[in-house]
Design an enzyme around this catalytic site. Structure first.
Site, PDB file in Angstrom:
ATOM      1  N   GLU A   1     -33.235  -7.248  66.847  1.00  0.00           N
ATOM      2  CA  GLU A   1     -33.173  -8.687  67.086  1.00  0.00           C
ATOM      3  C   GLU A   1     -34.448  -9.215  67.745  1.00  0.00           C
ATOM      4  OE1 GLU A   1     -30.793  -6.597  67.724  1.00  0.00           O
ATOM      5  OE2 GLU A   1     -29.104  -7.254  66.490  1.00  0.00           O
TER       6      GLU A   1
ATOM      7  N   HIS B   1     -17.801  -9.514  69.329  1.00  0.00           N
ATOM      8  CA  HIS B   1     -17.827 -10.342  68.125  1.00  0.00           C
ATOM      9  C   HIS B   1     -17.196 -11.697  68.406  1.00  0.00           C
ATOM     10  CE1 HIS B   1     -18.092  -6.169  66.753  1.00  0.00           C
ATOM     11  NE2 HIS B   1     -18.765  -6.630  65.722  1.00  0.00           N
TER      12      HIS B   1
END
Lengths: 369, 501
Positions: free
Chosen positions: A103, A173
């Site tokens: 990322e 999540h």
């Protein structure tokens, strides 16, 4: 063989049902009760899938942007990206591509593209995983223009990422990290509530001359369906929307939670005769102070709700500003209905989220203050 | 393509019997259902090997667009992740640190070309420009370092000993090649003729600073010279440089991006990210590592255990070289060739320039705390890029002591009367006493710029609030007005006299 074929067909239908979550999938494909009961006879009620904590309310079909099409939220996002790509005459698979799994590299790379003036739209697969890129976002992207005296900037960077609870996402999540970024001058943070909003806001983020983070409520990807214009259009950033006018209480939320508070407004009207003004904040940073304050001056009561944990959540910023600007107008303390100060739990999600009952209860207490 | 499973046209050796196909479909469906987002994954592969690719392809053609020819008759490895042979002897690959990657050089320590075929045969003008850039940088460093010591600027970082890495690499690039630096690459800007006035303006944060006074000294940036503004966090520029290179490739710009960093910054995660992205996404970028022996006080023995930074390149699939960073021609040759190939072949290059940081890390550092004066003196006296080039120039007959004197004099521009300025105590101080150590090169043009920079005002405080965004948001405008009002009442407590109205 026929049984095998039937079994295969059943499995393929499950796939096609396309719902998320194993339990939902089984139910969505029209599974007969008989098949499951042997496995779960001891706890059928406990294992029944949870109903979503909200009901998506589509907005009326927009008429001012030309032809519309039924789209869910991720289709609306794709439509926005297609519109954006169509502006670039160069074709090729080097326009939309995978990167190595990193990322900080994804965002750093996107910044570099944007520094040259090209448009970069970087996806972080879940907002929960945006933190390795935090340094690049906060120390680099947000400060690029300022520190260079406007010699350089990465305004053509947009980061988009799935956000928010999804029913079973648990710690990694389900997160809503907008508050971390709200504390960072130089970037913009945007959260849409619906497909129509998503497309217009995403296009505005892409075209905005500042680096933007666009959080997409993943639970709405398929659950939210409405008519969305096929052609590109823009919804302005830093403008909250009053989606329902009212006189007694102001309710503020963003993303999925807007639909929760809409329902709370209906409950309040029905059960308490209370008229609620419902505001979708839409842009978290820079946020539309004027619209919210104007509403609170009218109603005298404010309830802010978000899934993210209470302490340091963005409701605290709204609350603090509103009490500064509207102190004498307030009839009751500002109410924040948020997630608890815990990581986002898995099996306890129904208890964790700030659902309509918690919001309703807080509203009732405010009215009776 | 390496690393991809199965081709549409794969030759399955299993019969295409109907029952086999049905079983295949079931297996595939099962695999799909339970791993919806990643294709077949591990579950599917053994099934595929068993039943053959062709049957599978018939059911799910869209999955098999990019895969290799699959032959299940050989005993060769089929793993998508690596292209290699089997071995049946247990053996760990030994990292070779004792005899690491050799160091490419062109000149010896006395400035003599060792292998004439490696002589870049640069014209005299160009080599003199190398020399003058390095010496001017050295002078500016001395003056600004001293000025920090005297409280005139808040902070400074010198480039002593590394001038060769800057100038050699900058000279090998095109003027429009984009530069991402760390903070010790002022020589690149110097070579691109960034005026002394602007170096000083940034250090002083005065009204002439293009950065509008927002950053600490040495955080230079210049759009016209394609030098991206420096930021303090280490290695953050590395993946950014890669992205910029990718954009240049897509634009068919025939430009390379060069990214400088130290051996310490190479330990950051951003460095790993940048290397991997550059190789995988095939970007025209030169990674230039200045391995100067220290990251502040951390010596290389505490920074890594492998063979420096150059040895990491091949791990990513990057062509790599190690050069003598104090040999300006070696740096030049390596950068030149890397540039040519990076643009032509769209792939990254890694150059590790071995050098030595003669100065302290910054004005906040006293390196005598962690290294010996003898060690520093060795490099200053025996292996300095400026000395080596001067010896080379002299041996070529392109420079001599007369010219050396003249260069120092030439840069000593005519001034009316002794230059002087006011010290903090309010006394007039002669210019010669500014530097406690005698500075040798082009002293006075630097001095001139220095004095001018010191006299200028700082920018208006309202510039605190602009450029946060392209447009100023309402909340920020309110804060700007709030400060203005505050200063109206309490202005006497603030150094407003030094700032533009």
């Amino acid at each position: 063989m026929a049984a095998v074929a039937a079994f295969a067909g059943w499995l393929l239908r499950l796939r096609a049902a396309g719902a998320d979550g194993p339990w939902r999938r089984l139910c969505g494909a029209g599974l007969s009760r008989g098949f499951l009961q042997s496995a779960s006879a001891y706890g059928a009620a406990a294992q029944r899938r949870q109903v979503a904590h909200f009901t998506f309310q589509p907005d009326p079909e927009p008429v001012e942007y030309g032809q519309t099409q039924k789209m869910n939220l991720f289709q609306a996002v794709t439509s926005a990206l297609d519109n954006s790509l169509a502006k670039d005459p160069t074709a090729g698979k080097d326009r939309v591509f995978n990167t190595p799994l990193c990322e900080q590299g994804i965002v750093g790379f996107g910044i570099g593209i944007a520094v040259t003036g090209a448009t970069a739209i970087a996806e972080i697969q879940f907002a929960d995983y945006i933190f390795p890129a935090f340094d690049q976002i906060v120390n680099e992207a947000a400060k690029y223009r300022y520190r260079s005296g406007d010699l350089f900037n990465c305004g053509s960077l947009t980061i988009r990422s799935p956000w928010g609870c999804v029913g079973h996402g648990a710690l990694y999540h389900s997160q809503s990290p907008e508050a971390f970024f709200a504390h960072c001058p130089g970037i913009k943070v945007v959260v849409p509530r619906s497909p129509f909003q998503a497309k217009g806001l995403l296009l505005s983020c892409i075209e905005d001359k500042n680096p933007c983070i666009f959080f997409e409520p993943k639970i709405l990807y398929r659950a939210a369906v409405e008519q969305v214009p096929v052609e590109p259009y823009n919804i302005p950033l830093s403008q909250a929307e009053v989606i329902q006018e009212g006189s007694d209480v102001t309710l503020v939320a963003w993303g999925t939670q807007v639909h929760v508070i809409r329902e709370v407004a209906a409950m309040a009207q029905e059960k308490l005769g209370v008229s609620c003004e419902v505001i979708d904040l839409r842009t978290i940073l820079p946020w539309d102070v004027d619209t919210v304050c104007k509403s609170v001056i009218k109603t005298g009561r404010l309830l802010v709700s978000h899934e993210a944990p209470l302490t340091g959540g963005f409701a605290s910023e709204i609350s603090s500003t509103v009490q500064e600007e509207c102190f004498l107008n307030l009839e009751a303390p500002i109410s924040r209905v948020c997630g608890y100060d815990t990581p986002f739990p898995h099996i306890f999600e129904p208890f964790y989220i700030p659902d309509k009952w918690k919001c309703y209860d807080a509203l009732r207490k405010m009215i009776n203050y | 393509m390496k690393g991809q499973p199965l081709s549409r046209r794969g030759e399955g050796r299993i019969s295409e019997g109907w029952s086999a196909k049905m079983a295949m479909a079931v297996a595939v469906a099962v695999a799909r259902v339970w791993r919806p987002s990643r294709g077949l994954g591990r579950t599917g592969l053994p099934l595929l090997r068993l039943l053959g690719a062709r049957g599978l392809a018939r059911f799910h053609p869209h999955r098999w667009q990019q895969q290799q020819h699959f032959s299940s008759l050989d005993d060769k490895p089929q793993f998508p992740g690596a292209s290699a042979e089997f071995i049946d002897k247990l053996e760990f690959i030994q990292p070779n640190v004792i005899s690491g990657i050799p160091i490419y050089r062109v000149m010896d320590r006395q400035g003599q070309i060792i292998n004439p075929s490696e002589d870049p045969h640069l014209p005299q003008e160009k080599v003199l420009k190398f020399y003058k850039s390095m010496t001017l940088l050295n002078t500016m460093d001395r003056i600004l370092y001293e000025s920090q010591r005297q409280g005139r600027i808040s902070f400074y970082m010198t480039n002593y000993g590394e001038e060769g890495t800057h100038v050699g690499s900058a000279a090998a690039l095109d003027d429009t090649d984009l530069v991402f630096g760390q903070y010790r690459e002022a020589g690149v800007l110097m070579y691109r003729d960034y005026p002394l006035e602007l170096f000083m303006a940034q250090c002083y944060g005065n009204v002439s600073d293009l950065g509008k006074g927002r950053q600490m000294p040495v955080h230079y940036g210049c759009r016209e010279r394609h030098f991206v503004t420096i930021s303090s966090p280490l290695a953050t520029q590395i993946p950014q440089a890669v992205g910029a290179a990718y954009a240049a490739k897509r634009a068919n710009a025939n430009r390379v991006v060069i990214c400088y960093f130290g051996e310490g910054a190479a330990s950051e995660g951003d460095a790993h990210a940048g290397f991997n992205f550059a190789a995988t996404l095939e970007c025209p970028i030169i990674f230039f590592c200045r391995n100067n022996g220290y990251a502040i006080s951390t010596p290389t023995s505490e920074q890594y255990r492998g063979d420096g930074i150059a040895a990491r390149g091949p791990g990513y699939g990057i062509l790599s070289i190690r050069v003598d960073g104090n040999d300006v021609f070696a740096v030049y040759n390596a950068t030149k060739e890397a540039r040519r190939r990076a643009v032509a072949e769209n792939q990254p290059f890694l150059i590790e320039a071995m050098t030595y940081r003669i100065g302290h890390h910054s004005t906040s550092d006293d390196s005598s705390a962690y290294r010996s004066v003898d060690e520093v003196n060795y490099w200053d006296k025996q292996d300095h890029p400026i000395s080596r080039l001067r010896h080379h120039l002299q041996s070529r007959g392109w420079w001599d002591d007369e010219q050396e004197k003249a260069w120092r004099k030439q840069s000593r521009k005519k001034m009316s009367g002794p230059s002087s300025f006011i010290s903090e105590e309010g006394y007039w101080v002669p210019a010669s006493e500014v530097c406690l150590r005698p500075c040798t090169y082009s002293k006075c043009s630097v001095m001139e710029a220095f004095e001018q920079a010191e006299r200028k005002l700082k920018p208006n405080p309202s510039l605190i609030f602009s450029d946060v965004y392209q447009e100023m948001p309402a909340q920020l405008r309110k804060q700007q007005e709030s400060l203005a009002r505050h200063l109206q009442t309490y202005g006497e407590h603030y150094p407003l006299d030094h700032f533009e109205k």
